[in-house]
Design a protein around this motif. Structure first.
Motif, mmCIF file in Angstrom:
data_model
loop_
_atom_site.group_PDB
_atom_site.id
_atom_site.type_symbol
_atom_site.label_atom_id
_atom_site.label_comp_id
_atom_site.label_asym_id
_atom_site.label_seq_id
_atom_site.Cartn_x
_atom_site.Cartn_y
_atom_site.Cartn_z
ATOM 1 N N ASP A 1 5.374 51.284 -3.276
ATOM 2 C CA ASP A 1 5.368 51.663 -4.741
ATOM 3 C C ASP A 1 6.936 51.684 -5.109
ATOM 4 N N ARG A 2 7.055 50.785 -6.433
ATOM 5 C CA ARG A 2 8.260 50.840 -6.994
ATOM 6 C C ARG A 2 8.572 51.700 -7.893
ATOM 7 N N GLN A 3 7.547 52.460 -8.456
ATOM 8 C CA GLN A 3 8.060 53.325 -9.759
ATOM 9 C C GLN A 3 8.023 54.821 -9.622
ATOM 10 N N GLY A 4 7.848 55.291 -8.330
ATOM 11 C CA GLY A 4 7.786 56.765 -8.180
ATOM 12 C C GLY A 4 7.066 57.453 -9.077
ATOM 13 N N GLY B 1 10.600 56.215 -6.145
ATOM 14 C CA GLY B 1 10.063 54.847 -5.607
ATOM 15 C C GLY B 1 10.880 54.091 -5.043
ATOM 16 N N TYR C 1 -1.467 58.076 -3.590
ATOM 17 C CA TYR C 1 -1.265 58.938 -4.630
ATOM 18 C C TYR C 1 -1.750 60.405 -4.744
ATOM 19 N N GLU D 1 -3.378 55.382 -20.147
ATOM 20 C CA GLU D 1 -2.881 54.805 -18.706
ATOM 21 C C GLU D 1 -3.832 55.476 -17.719
ATOM 22 N N ARG E 1 16.078 63.135 -14.039
ATOM 23 C CA ARG E 1 15.376 63.012 -12.581
ATOM 24 C C ARG E 1 16.722 63.207 -11.599
ATOM 25 N N GLN F 1 5.068 59.226 -12.158
ATOM 26 C CA GLN F 1 5.009 58.539 -13.405
ATOM 27 C C GLN F 1 4.201 59.700 -14.215
#
Length: 315
Positions: free
Chosen positions: A289-292, A136, A28, A300, A113, A294
């Motif tokens: 990575d499934r979320q892209g 993601g 990341y 967090e 997006r 963030q």
């Protein structure tokens, strides 16, 4: 109010999917912006290792502001990244996406997006890496009469990536310079067939098709001149049990897709290759990575755990 975004690395092409297919990987880049009215402008206080390149996070933020006619609040931008630069792992795409998402958040998120993706394509020049970084998973980048579009490709089986990352740098301009200006019709036909098979394999849960689907003759044979380790790395990954393997982006990294159970064996195969060739580098096991991209809220934030790696360094 402090704003922070985290964006994944990505591996593009996936063999035959030249400039159209990419997968997001669990390494990341993070960018944090702290508005400060006393500064009055965007100030970069920490920069990642760019090997003489530009700070694309800041450039993307300024591009967003000029394109939308909005003003960014003055403040300080801090960028940290564990994505290797100039290795074929989408470091520039991650930076561009981070800048656009960060600027959009600071302006109250007026753009969706899909609009940010089109802006990222304008900056990057193609949509595969920026699509994976933004959304993601595995992304198919296409262009229709409405402009660039990013289409999610479902992955219907457990999948991890093992990446051989040489310390030596590779530049997209060099990797594109070795490509022929024309390709034979049979090459174009086989490339289209393999790309279709690759999407089918992922979306229908048929991983055994990936060995054939990730075979490429459009760009890899020419880039192998720049990267003598490429063919051996692919062969070793397949022997060790990878579903398929290919050059990662424009190189020099090599990506292998495999089951979680075979990841350690493929990682060892890459580490052995580094040692045998006396190459400096590392072999990483990375999740998909499934979320892209963030936006990180206050509760967090925290360090991103480093992926397990096997390194090889020679004097």
């Amino acid at each position: 109010m402090r704003c922070e975004v985290r964006v994944p690395a990505s591996s593009a092409n996936l063999g035959p999917g030249f400039d159209v297919l990419a997968v997001a990987l669990g390494r990341y880049l993070s960018a944090r912006y702290e508005p400060d009215e006393t500064i009055g402008e965007l100030r970069v206080v920490v920069r990642p290792e760019l090997h003489g390149g530009r700070n694309l996070v800041a450039e993307a933020m300024r591009y967003y502001a000029s394109s939308t006619g909005r003003s960014l609040p003055g403040g300080t931008l801090t960028v940290d990244s564990d994505i290797p630069v100039a290795r074929g792992l989408g470091s520039s795409a991650a930076a561009i996406v981070a800048g656009l998402v960060l600027a959009n958040e600071l302006c109250g998120e007026p753009l969706g997006r899909s609009e940010l993706f089109r802006m990222a394509c304008e900056l990057e020049g193609h949509g595969d890496n920026v699509g994976a970084a933004l959304f993601g998973g595995v992304v198919l980048a296409v262009v229709d009469e409405e402009g660039p579009q990013a289409v999610a490709v479902p992955v219907e089986f457990p999948l991890v990536a093992v990446v051989l990352v040489p310390d030596a740098l590779g530049y997209t301009s060099d990797a594109r310079a070795v490509l022929p200006r024309r390709v034979r019709r049979v090459t174009a036909v086989r490339t289209a067939a393999h790309t279709a098979l690759l999407v089918l394999a992922l979306a229908t849960g048929q991983p055994d098709l990936l060995r054939t689907a990730m075979t490429d003759e459009l760009h890899q044979p020419y880039r192998a001149v720049l990267y003598p380790h490429l063919e051996e790395a692919i062969d070793r990954a397949l022997v060790a049990g990878a579903y398929g393997a290919a050059l990662s982006g424009a190189g020099p990294s090599v990506l292998a897709l495999c089951s979680p159970e075979r990841a350690s064996a493929v990682q060892r195969a890459f580490a052995d290759l580094l040692a045998r060739r006396a190459m400096d580098g590392e072999a990483l096991v990375l999740p998909i990575d499934r979320q892209g991209a963030q936006i990180l809220r206050a509760d967090e934030r925290g360090p991103v755990s480093a992926p397990e790696a096997i390194s090889s360094h020679h004097e």
